[in-house]
Design an enzyme around this catalytic site. Sequence first.
Site, PDB file in Angstrom:
ATOM      1  N   HIS A   1       0.819  -1.202   0.000  1.00  5.03           N
ATOM      2  CA  HIS A   1       0.000   0.000   0.000  1.00  5.03           C
ATOM      3  C   HIS A   1       0.856   1.256   0.000  1.00  5.03           C
ATOM      4  CE1 HIS A   1      -3.693  -2.343   1.715  1.00  5.03           C
ATOM      5  NE2 HIS A   1      -3.611  -2.409   0.401  1.00  5.03           N
TER       6      HIS A   1
ATOM      7  N   HIS B   1      -3.807  -5.264 -10.992  1.00  5.74           N
ATOM      8  CA  HIS B   1      -2.469  -4.923 -10.518  1.00  5.74           C
ATOM      9  C   HIS B   1      -1.411  -5.199 -11.578  1.00  5.74           C
ATOM     10  CE1 HIS B   1      -3.475  -4.039  -6.336  1.00  5.74           C
ATOM     11  NE2 HIS B   1      -4.228  -5.129  -6.296  1.00  5.74           N
TER      12      HIS B   1
END
Length: 416
Positions: A262, A390
């Site tokens: 993150h 992703h």
Amino acid sequence: MPHAHLGPADAPGFWLDHPAHRAFLRAEAARQFAFFAASPRRYPNAAPGFHVLDHDGAPLPETLQELHTTTRLVHSYALGVASGIPGAGEIVDLGMEYLWSHHRDRSHGGYVWGMAGDAVADGRKLAYGHVFVLLAGASAKMAGHPDADRLMADVAEVLDRRFWEEGPGLFADEFNRDWTPFSDYRGMNANMHATEALLTAYEATGEALYLARAGRILAFFLGRMAPAHGWRIPEHYRADWSVDAGYAGNPMFRPAGTTPGHSFEFGRLALQWWDLAGRPADGTPARARALIEEALKAWLPEGGFAYTLGFDGAVDVRNRYWWPVTEAIGALAALIKLERRAEDEVWYRRLWAFADTSLIDHARGGWFPELDAAGAPAATQFAGKPDLYHSVQAALFPLAPGLSRAARGLQQVEAD
């Protein structure tokens, strides 16, 4: 020579500038789009929505369709439209229709988390899911989809009325289907992806409120939380936005401690905001670099990143997943675009070499989502291969020339 197809190992300078590496990125993105083109449920009498695919690309029997998977496929294939991928627009069409006809809650407003066929399987209203609806709509708008404005207007109103907390300048997290509260949890993850969605919405519309709210979220997490916690960002908070250091929820979506992956995402998003905001002299590049460089310390001797760290920076969950590597690639590409430092290029090449050896499925397409201790594909948290969100961005973001407006940049690359 190992990994020669990624780019010349002995080439001076930066792979972002090298035709061989750029050709690899285009080919890798195309392979991913081709693999996940099997996701839509096109068969006669099949339940609507999208399949989750196994490692071979065949549909898994699971009928649950979660909101983040639908929206991420729309967003990803909208980037495919920008990249000139044949058939990408059809998948955007299917996803946009499904969001409106199934995930959208006609009884209570907002968007439900899980559908099974035509039935609501999980009616929770999560900020995490709603910001991905905004991301899907904004990306679809830049791909020219006729229903994008309708979707964006609907979800923006819900986000503003139900989730946005003007005092702290952050989004609350979760409600029951009928909008009654069932917790006072507040989370970083939903707000990080809100930043992503808000910035994309600003790129799609030019509406200043989107950029301003993204800036407020970044000011809290990168301006206050990260420097106060050793340039690691706590994941979990109480209703007053104080850190809840003891919280541990879903091991994938809400793990305890801090998550290096993150930090990579937030660092790249901070640079995207800074670029869109006119590159103010406010220290954003230095904060983004500090966050990214601290997260790189979670690299394990065997390769890959530890999934979570404790508040002291020590490894907590050692599991190795694909997505932190993909996000690190995007973050390092952003740093290289910002300023050409040799040490960033070392990391960029290391990350791609590890992905090439351990994560990319060269035989079938897509990426393996998880590795066991020996480096073999594992399946403790994921069934099959999750959506391409992703991994395809790891291939596409380095191709785009700027820190922001990736869709426009990819269109320019395709035109060239």
